[in-house]
Design an enzyme around this catalytic site. Sequence first.
Site, PDB file in Angstrom:
ATOM      1  N   CYS A   2       0.859  -1.182   0.000  1.00  0.00           N
ATOM      2  CA  CYS A   2       0.000   0.000   0.000  1.00  0.00           C
ATOM      3  C   CYS A   2       0.897   1.233   0.000  1.00  0.00           C
ATOM      4  O   CYS A   2       2.007   1.206   0.524  1.00  0.00           O
ATOM      5  CB  CYS A   2      -0.933   0.104   1.194  1.00  0.00           C
ATOM      6  SG  CYS A   2      -2.038  -1.302   1.377  1.00  0.00           S
ATOM      7  N   LYS A 644       4.718  -4.069  -5.831  1.00  0.00           N
ATOM      8  CA  LYS A 644       6.171  -3.978  -5.963  1.00  0.00           C
ATOM      9  C   LYS A 644       6.873  -4.202  -4.634  1.00  0.00           C
ATOM     10  O   LYS A 644       7.848  -4.917  -4.542  1.00  0.00           O
ATOM     11  CB  LYS A 644       6.515  -2.597  -6.531  1.00  0.00           C
ATOM     12  CG  LYS A 644       7.989  -2.353  -6.750  1.00  0.00           C
ATOM     13  CD  LYS A 644       8.457  -3.067  -7.981  1.00  0.00           C
ATOM     14  CE  LYS A 644       9.940  -2.890  -8.223  1.00  0.00           C
ATOM     15  NZ  LYS A 644      10.430  -3.972  -9.092  1.00  0.00           N
TER      16      LYS A 644
HETATM   17  O1  M6R Z   1      12.193  -5.463  -2.961  1.00  0.00           O
HETATM   18  P1  M6R Z   1      12.659  -6.889  -2.895  1.00  0.00           P
HETATM   19  O2  M6R Z   1      13.806  -7.163  -3.803  1.00  0.00           O
HETATM   20  O3  M6R Z   1      12.933  -7.328  -1.482  1.00  0.00           O
HETATM   21  O4  M6R Z   1      11.422  -7.744  -3.425  1.00  0.00           O
HETATM   22  C1  M6R Z   1      11.472  -9.135  -3.405  1.00  0.00           C
HETATM   23  C2  M6R Z   1      10.359  -9.752  -4.221  1.00  0.00           C
HETATM   24  O5  M6R Z   1       9.110  -9.351  -3.737  1.00  0.00           O
HETATM   25  C3  M6R Z   1      10.467  -9.380  -5.702  1.00  0.00           C
HETATM   26  O6  M6R Z   1      11.685  -9.756  -6.243  1.00  0.00           O
HETATM   27  C4  M6R Z   1       9.328 -10.066  -6.508  1.00  0.00           C
HETATM   28  O7  M6R Z   1       9.511 -11.443  -6.515  1.00  0.00           O
HETATM   29  C5  M6R Z   1       9.256  -9.507  -7.922  1.00  0.00           C
HETATM   30  N1  M6R Z   1       7.881  -9.329  -8.277  1.00  0.00           N
HETATM   31  C6  M6R Z   1       9.879 -10.381  -8.950  1.00  0.00           C
HETATM   32  O8  M6R Z   1       9.769  -9.866 -10.228  1.00  0.00           O
END
Ligand code: M6R
Length: 649
Positions: A2, A644
């Site tokens: 959010c 994201k």
């Molecule tokens: O911000 P972060 O790198 O910690 O996020 C980790 C995952 O949530 C992120 O890589 C997610 O798997 C993406 N949607 C992959 O494309």
Amino acid sequence: MCGIVGVVGRLGNLNAARPNQSVANDAAANLVINNDNSIGVVDVLMEGLRRLEYRGYDSAGVATLVDGKIERRRAMGKLENLRTLLAEKPFHQPGTIGIGHTRWATHGEPSTRNAHPHKGERVVVVHNGIIENYRDLRDELTKRGVTFTSETDTEVIAHLLDQALLRGLKPQQAVAETLPLLHGAFALAMLFQGYDDLLIGARRGSPLCLGYRNAAIDDDSHTGVAAHLLASDALALAGMVDQVTYLEEGDWVVLSAMQAVIYNADNQVVARPSQPLAMNGQQTDKGLFPHFMLKEIHEQPATVVDSLLPFINPLERQLTIDLPGIDWAKLHHVTLVGCGTAFYVGMVAKYWFEELAALPAIVDIASEFRYRATRSQMAELVVFVSQSGETADTLAAMRFAKERGQKTLAIVNVPTSTMAREADIVLHTHAGPEISVASTKASTAQLTVLAALCLAAARGRGVINAEQLSAHLAAFADLPGQFAAVLAEDDTYRRIGVQLAEARNILFIGRGSCYPVAMEGALKMKELTYIHAEGFPAGELKHGPIALLDSGVPVITLAPPDRLQEKTLSNMQEAMARSAPIILLSDAASCQRFGNQAGITPLALPTTSTLTAPLVYTLPMQLLAYYCAVARGTDVDQPRNLAKSVTVE
Ligand code: M6R
């Protein structure tokens, strides 16, 4: 997840030059300028939400005070729906105060009634996080006669505040009394009926930053124009404020247009440092690309260099990475932790640490790490990989490791994130803001930094000689050119992406450090196209997954030129023998070898080394998923059900 945003005060002309803004601000183009040259509060909120939409897009809402009374507009689905609603039902004279929210649903389905802001009689609230004890609080409030209109955990906050106000407390006292009642994670922004110069924010477990708009810098026509803004991410404030303060755990802040008073969790007034905001609104623009994802994919030749240069001098072939306090020779093993793509990046590094540095490595999914009996296996060094630096599971895992006295090293892309601030050592990736939900340029930047780290480990452990080190560093110098060569084949990937759009299932296979790349390929495919996809070690296919194969299940084979290449190619042939259409990603020689066989689509990639193969082979994973998603007409930048930045457990 959010995104929340809040504003109190007036913003001057956004086109006026500001000290930290070298280019014109794209935000200004969308905004309505008031008669006094300031920007409408709803426009400020909507622009902030536009930039925060990556955090969730199940619904959106804004609230303001009109003649001292709370008014709000909420719409299910994307921000665009709220924009339409505001055009149909504009606020009657919106003032100079407001809060906004873009939602990723946790408690309660995506719907208008569950959309934020949530209201009591005298207060309205936006929230990012989860109130874990909301059921108890809700039961208690219901017993006291409160009626709830949503299924959310957030609504309890509005009613708790309301009850305190009803007992005669002032808003500030009501907040001080309510915050300790909440268990879990939150970033909050709150408005109070009758107080049109009072915005209160609070954070515990979820990020919140405070922006200052300096009146003196606004154009001549302004007298005393000033504003304070709140947002989940400084990106929302870029070009609109001059300075930002990142609130610390437990902080809450009382804002008027002219004044900001920050309190800590013990309700003592505290001073927190502020800093210029070195971003501008243009960084949130996709330029001529149809999607942020494609723009971000094409930025990789540059971002890989930006991420490499702080740690490696590729031309001089020098490793310049500096890690104070780490004695690689004494380490028994290293642990790598992350989620999603960041986890697969960690898996690649595990192969590198073991092969190049003779250092055993454990890789763990963050949400599992702290709940397993990891104590006995704890490494002295735990590396946390995260683009956002805010992922709740990874952050909690990092705090867990810290509490147990482990040295924590964070590899993060958002330099001001909580992980960057809390880790013992931080290595920054320099990928720039990544807006598309699917991670692309951030992941190759993470791989780059980890490659440098593995070489530092190899050197520190004395298992690599100067000549070998020099050869690895030379390979890095080729990376931007190799990335550019892959991206130049954009049309080929488009064509194959379209063919894949018909598939029922897609399998990705690879060995060694390309096994995690295969997993990453499957993740990208799933999240963008909604086609079922899985990544497997190529040798594992015959132990079960091969049963899935037929002419409707393409097998994407990653076979870089390494000591395992022939084995991978044999596994590919086993899949071919079961009629599976094959897409072969390999070096030119292997592609030529199989090029004439029916059922194989060879895609030649530049010649790679142990370190560069996972990087180079990641790009086709991104392009295939992207073009397949475009062909299927899915929402590429904001796939369904995702967000994201995942700031809930
Ligand atoms: O911000 P972060 O790198 O910690 O996020 C980790 C995952 O949530 C992120 O890589 C997610 O798997 C993406 N949607 C992959 O494309």
